[in-house]
Design a protein around this motif. Structure first.
Motif, PDB file in Angstrom:
ATOM      1  N   ILE A 138      38.497  39.105  39.143  1.00 40.63           N
ATOM      2  CA  ILE A 138      39.484  38.551  38.225  1.00 40.63           C
ATOM      3  C   ILE A 138      40.798  39.265  38.508  1.00 40.63           C
ATOM      4  O   ILE A 138      40.894  40.484  38.376  1.00 40.63           O
ATOM      5  N   THR A 179      45.161  39.271  38.075  1.00 37.90           N
ATOM      6  CA  THR A 179      46.237  38.772  37.232  1.00 37.90           C
ATOM      7  C   THR A 179      47.509  39.565  37.483  1.00 37.90           C
ATOM      8  O   THR A 179      47.466  40.721  37.907  1.00 37.90           O
ATOM      9  N   ASP A 180      48.642  38.941  37.215  1.00 34.99           N
ATOM     10  CA  ASP A 180      49.913  39.658  37.266  1.00 34.99           C
ATOM     11  C   ASP A 180      50.419  39.915  35.850  1.00 34.99           C
ATOM     12  O   ASP A 180      51.569  40.285  35.643  1.00 34.99           O
ATOM     13  N   GLU A 181      49.536  39.746  34.854  1.00 34.47           N
ATOM     14  CA  GLU A 181      49.943  39.900  33.463  1.00 34.47           C
ATOM     15  C   GLU A 181      49.494  41.219  32.847  1.00 34.47           C
ATOM     16  O   GLU A 181      49.718  41.467  31.659  1.00 34.47           O
ATOM     17  N   LEU A 182      48.838  42.077  33.631  1.00 36.77           N
ATOM     18  CA  LEU A 182      48.345  43.319  33.054  1.00 36.77           C
ATOM     19  C   LEU A 182      49.463  44.172  32.477  1.00 36.77           C
ATOM     20  O   LEU A 182      49.277  44.869  31.477  1.00 36.77           O
ATOM     21  N   GLU A 220      50.098  41.216  41.266  1.00 35.22           N
ATOM     22  CA  GLU A 220      48.758  40.757  40.918  1.00 35.22           C
ATOM     23  C   GLU A 220      47.779  41.875  41.257  1.00 35.22           C
ATOM     24  O   GLU A 220      47.839  42.455  42.335  1.00 35.22           O
ATOM     25  N   VAL A 266      41.615  43.231  37.323  1.00 30.49           N
ATOM     26  CA  VAL A 266      41.520  43.516  35.898  1.00 30.49           C
ATOM     27  C   VAL A 266      40.488  44.624  35.705  1.00 30.49           C
ATOM     28  O   VAL A 266      39.299  44.426  35.973  1.00 30.49           O
ATOM     29  N   ARG A 297      41.793  38.248  26.083  1.00 34.58           N
ATOM     30  CA  ARG A 297      42.696  38.499  27.200  1.00 34.58           C
ATOM     31  C   ARG A 297      41.994  38.299  28.530  1.00 34.58           C
ATOM     32  O   ARG A 297      42.523  37.671  29.446  1.00 34.58           O
ATOM     33  N   SER A 344      41.381  34.699  29.312  1.00 34.24           N
ATOM     34  CA  SER A 344      42.595  33.971  29.654  1.00 34.24           C
ATOM     35  C   SER A 344      42.965  34.129  31.127  1.00 34.24           C
ATOM     36  O   SER A 344      43.596  33.257  31.720  1.00 34.24           O
ATOM     37  N   TYR A 345      42.547  35.239  31.746  1.00 29.98           N
ATOM     38  CA  TYR A 345      42.848  35.460  33.146  1.00 29.98           C
ATOM     39  C   TYR A 345      42.011  34.561  34.061  1.00 29.98           C
ATOM     40  O   TYR A 345      42.338  34.397  35.238  1.00 29.98           O
ATOM     41  N   THR A 346      40.932  33.999  33.546  1.00 34.11           N
ATOM     42  CA  THR A 346      40.035  33.195  34.381  1.00 34.11           C
ATOM     43  C   THR A 346      40.312  31.707  34.257  1.00 34.11           C
ATOM     44  O   THR A 346      39.705  30.906  34.970  1.00 34.11           O
TER      45      THR A 346
END
Length: 339
Positions: A181, A183-186, A288, A291, A333, A336-338
């Motif tokens: 998984i 993400t660039d939102e961490l 990115e 997670v 959270r 939402s990354y998946t």
């Protein structure tokens, strides 16, 4: 306490290359561990079910222990037992570890001896293990990562091997796979839930060393440095020793917000070492990335002023409880990354 990294993955279950419902994994696992129809399965005294896969070499020796119930005994000999939540699957995976060169040492006499006695070596293998918790509703895997321990890659190998060995309508045509998984939102979790900012780092390649004159380097020193193979320059912004830059959430948020609209080539070179309400200290970037979370797992307790090593059942209880709680706090959270 031992700090451990928890890595997050998404799994895919396919029937003849067509993706099926995540929850079908429960049926697959229950079929694999059907002790009444599979002679390769052994049921332990605590109710756990185990299958051992032995390949052509020791690297392919893996054990998969299916844990449905965990229990722990406290210092007062009180036993607490809990069932693994029915939407989850909980495993202990072990890999054989060589005992050559390993010793155990008596802490009072300092005398060393073999980890497994000569009279036990035909009956026991030494394994290094880890724990995996799977959410069968959202198709998410949490792996308690340990150095030298088997990983989710071993889980994939085990499940697919065990599926292929059984002739069953439930398992026919089924394959198991996973992916990280990412993400660039961490960094948003640090911005929105940050409790400590310890360091800001800016790292870039092929720097112009002339800038060093502004911080006191002489022209001679800079010229000599230019003769070296300098490829990267790293700038670390820190507080005093053991003092963070800030513990104020609003300041953390404002700092990160100030970089949100910066050019991407600048953001790619930045990292922020910080802590949030639900994670211990780690680096956050605008890139990115995997997670991951950090948790503490106890391996001993203090009883009568003595450090007592936890039993295997105690450790499994702690691993399940802490993975479950970590996931429950972050499920929205992570899911939402998946999507």
């Amino acid at each position: 306490m031992s700090k451990k990294k928890v890595r997050c993955f998404r799994y895919r279950l396919k029937l003849n290359n067509t993706t099926v419902e995540n929850s079908y994994l429960k049926d697959v696992v229950n079929e694999i561990f059907d002790v009444n129809n599979n002679n390769d399965i052994k049921e332990l005294n605590n109710g756990n079910l185990v299958n051992i896969l032995i390949g052509e070499d020791s690297d392919n020796y893996l054990s998969l222990e299916f844990i449905k119930k965990v229990s722990t005994t406290d210092k007062d000999e009180f036993i607490e037992t809990k069932d693994v939540d029915e939407r989850y699957l909980f495993f202990r995976i072990g890999r054989e570890k060589d005992i050559e060169g390993a010793i155990k040492r008596n802490i009072e006499t300092w005398e060393g001896s073999g980890v497994i006695g000569a009279n036990e070596q035909d009956s026991y293998n030494l394994e290094i293990c880890t724990y995996i918790l799977i959410d069968t509703m959202n198709g998410i895997i949490l792996e308690l990562f340990g150095r030298y321990a088997p990983t989710v890659k071993s889980l994939k190998h085990l499940l697919n091997k065990l599926i292929s060995r059984r002739e069953s309508d439930v398992l026919a045509g089924i394959t198991f796979d996973y992916n990280n998984i990412m993400t660039d939102e961490l960094i948003n979790s640090l911005r929105d839930n940050g409790t400590r900012l310890g360091q800001v780092t800016y790292n870039y390649e092929n720097p112009n060393l002339d800038m060093l004159i502004d911080i006191g380097f002489t022209a001679e020193q800079i010229n000599r440095l230019k003769e070296l193979d300098v490829f990267q320059l790293e700038i670390n912004l820190k507080g005093r020793v053991r003092v963070p830059l800030t513990r104020t959430p609003d300041k953390i948020k404002s700092v990160l917000n100030s970089f949100r609209n910066a050019p991407q080539n600048m953001k790619d070179k930045l990292s922020f070492k910080g802590t949030t309400k639900s994670t211990s200290t780690k680096n956050y970037t605008f890139k990115e990335e995997e997670v991951t979370y950090n948790i503490d797992i106890p391996y001993e307790r203090i009883t009568d002023n003595r450090r007592i090593k936890l039993s295997l059942d105690d450790i499994a209880f702690e691993a399940y409880t802490r993975l479950y709680n970590l996931y429950s706090e972050n499920i929205t959270r992570i899911a939402s990354y998946t999507s």
